[in-house]
Design a protein around this motif. Sequence first.
Motif, PDB file in Angstrom:
ATOM      1  N   GLN A 265      37.622  43.717  30.931  1.00  0.00           N
ATOM      2  CA  GLN A 265      39.018  43.921  31.325  1.00  0.00           C
ATOM      3  C   GLN A 265      39.848  44.136  30.072  1.00  0.00           C
ATOM      4  OE1 GLN A 265      41.858  41.456  31.050  1.00  0.00           O
ATOM      5  NE2 GLN A 265      43.229  42.976  31.957  1.00  0.00           N
ATOM      6  N   GLN A 336      45.354  47.852  37.584  1.00  0.00           N
ATOM      7  CA  GLN A 336      46.612  47.157  37.865  1.00  0.00           C
ATOM      8  C   GLN A 336      47.634  47.612  36.833  1.00  0.00           C
ATOM      9  OE1 GLN A 336      46.383  42.880  37.810  1.00  0.00           O
ATOM     10  NE2 GLN A 336      48.298  42.604  38.900  1.00  0.00           N
ATOM     11  N   ASN A 381      39.424  48.913  43.301  1.00  0.00           N
ATOM     12  CA  ASN A 381      38.758  47.780  43.959  1.00  0.00           C
ATOM     13  C   ASN A 381      37.700  48.213  44.968  1.00  0.00           C
ATOM     14  OD1 ASN A 381      40.009  45.787  42.506  1.00  0.00           O
ATOM     15  ND2 ASN A 381      41.555  45.324  44.062  1.00  0.00           N
ATOM     16  N   LYS A 407      38.917  34.015  39.971  1.00  0.00           N
ATOM     17  CA  LYS A 407      38.965  35.274  39.237  1.00  0.00           C
ATOM     18  C   LYS A 407      37.560  35.819  39.001  1.00  0.00           C
ATOM     19  CE  LYS A 407      43.295  36.361  38.158  1.00  0.00           C
ATOM     20  NZ  LYS A 407      44.065  35.397  38.896  1.00  0.00           N
ATOM     21  N   GLN A 412      40.135  40.218  38.591  1.00  0.00           N
ATOM     22  CA  GLN A 412      40.658  40.392  39.944  1.00  0.00           C
ATOM     23  C   GLN A 412      40.759  39.035  40.631  1.00  0.00           C
ATOM     24  OE1 GLN A 412      37.134  42.436  40.192  1.00  0.00           O
ATOM     25  NE2 GLN A 412      37.953  44.345  41.036  1.00  0.00           N
ATOM     26  N   TRP A 442      45.316  44.142  45.862  1.00  0.00           N
ATOM     27  CA  TRP A 442      45.481  43.140  44.815  1.00  0.00           C
ATOM     28  C   TRP A 442      44.431  42.035  44.851  1.00  0.00           C
ATOM     29  CZ3 TRP A 442      48.029  45.978  41.935  1.00  0.00           C
ATOM     30  CH2 TRP A 442      49.185  46.656  42.325  1.00  0.00           C
ATOM     31  N   TYR A 443      43.427  42.132  45.718  1.00  0.00           N
ATOM     32  CA  TYR A 443      42.406  41.088  45.726  1.00  0.00           C
ATOM     33  C   TYR A 443      41.132  41.572  46.419  1.00  0.00           C
ATOM     34  CZ  TYR A 443      43.652  40.217  50.633  1.00  0.00           C
ATOM     35  OH  TYR A 443      43.884  40.357  51.980  1.00  0.00           O
TER      36      TYR A 443
END
Length: 453
Positions: A265, A336, A381, A407, A412, A442-443
């Motif tokens: 990341q 993101q 995602n 996480k 994520q 978002w998840y």
Amino acid sequence: MTDLSILSGKTYFIRTFGCQMNLHDSERVSGLLDSLGCLQALDPKDADIVIFMTCCVREAADTRLYGQCSSCKSLPASPSGRRVVAVGGCIAQRDGEGLLTNLDNVDVIFGTHSIAHVGDLLADAFADGDRHVRVEEIDSGAATEMPWHRETAYHAWVPIMTGCNNFCSYCIVPYVRGREKSRPMEEIVDEVTGLVRQGVRSVTLLGQNVNSYGRDHGSAPRFAELLRRVGETGVERIYFTSSHPKDLLPETIDAIAEVPAVMPQLHLAVQSGSSRILKLMNRKYTREQYLDLVDRVRDRIPDIALTTDIIVGFPGETEEDFEQTVTLVDEAKFAQAFTFIYSKRAGTPAAEIDDPTPRSVIQQRFDRLVRHVETTAFDYNQRFLGTTVPMLIEGTSKKNDAVLQGKSPWNQTVHCPVPEGMDARQLIGKILDVRVDAARTWYLSGSSLGDPR
């Protein structure tokens, strides 16, 4: 000499605004107060000491601080009968004694370079009833020697440097955090080694521009070397922030790819997709250079979760400039993006630029950008559907105590039902494999596989 014993038994509450560096500063202040015999309160009404750790990156932060301080006036009497209100962090560093004029119920002001003296300031305020201010211009480094009170046992913020030398035209940070100052590498490695012994599984290395780590010591940047050294400590997950695009070297990209503990990341703030605006921002790279950097990172680390910051409404931004930002988002395919409307900060060069663009136009652009960001985040995602991701468990969902939240290595948010027969509280800090059954914007969410470890 200050009698610090006056603080023993006092209760304290800290509210933190802003970035991860502020969160870490709050942990240091909390640790110092703990060591002096103070007790943490969960609500300001139960606290003898109320501390606001502030951020001044955006104008709303000032308004929020004034509102929070004002609300302290209506609190019931503190447990000891005397409440001391303190303001620290970036607004305190910027405004210093000036805050005393606007905040008539504030007793203590301490700047970003003065947190090691918080105990003395608070004790003096209790002892003499006067107002006390300490705002030093140079960071002595004493804060890194302070005890700290971590909010979690499994994760730790580890500052590797303070300050910033970039002077982006919109940013107040160099004026309130000072010039870049790197901590010795051995000191950082020793700290992380000690954290691993304490059970910490994940660390986030902090700096305003981690990519320039070590440059102030008269050498070429050594961040890649630091990543490799920290990776040898046994810590399981390494994240870092923030990372300036102009200083991201090939050897750092290699370290991210090759060190197993460095998570896939990367936060790489672009701020704008227009080369013209980037020049006005003093970012020192062009749109084309940024996109080339993204390609080089992805060639080396294909699954990397690339995240960014974007400012909408920088003074003079035209519709064409904004469209270039939108197309850059579509090309870069961010996992993101944190989007902000430009906020004028007095004392920065950008504050002197006149901009006739109506606020309604800027808001419309912002809303359009958010929709594009949501699309790229959703698309990123989707690649995880049907895969298994190791979730570091942070607790339960705010909406449902029966659902774990944690996480992934790509940072994520992951949701998963609490495994049958297990206590969610005892799972915090453990890693659980989750088969991803749904991938939202978002998840990720799914079901557990195997036992937590």
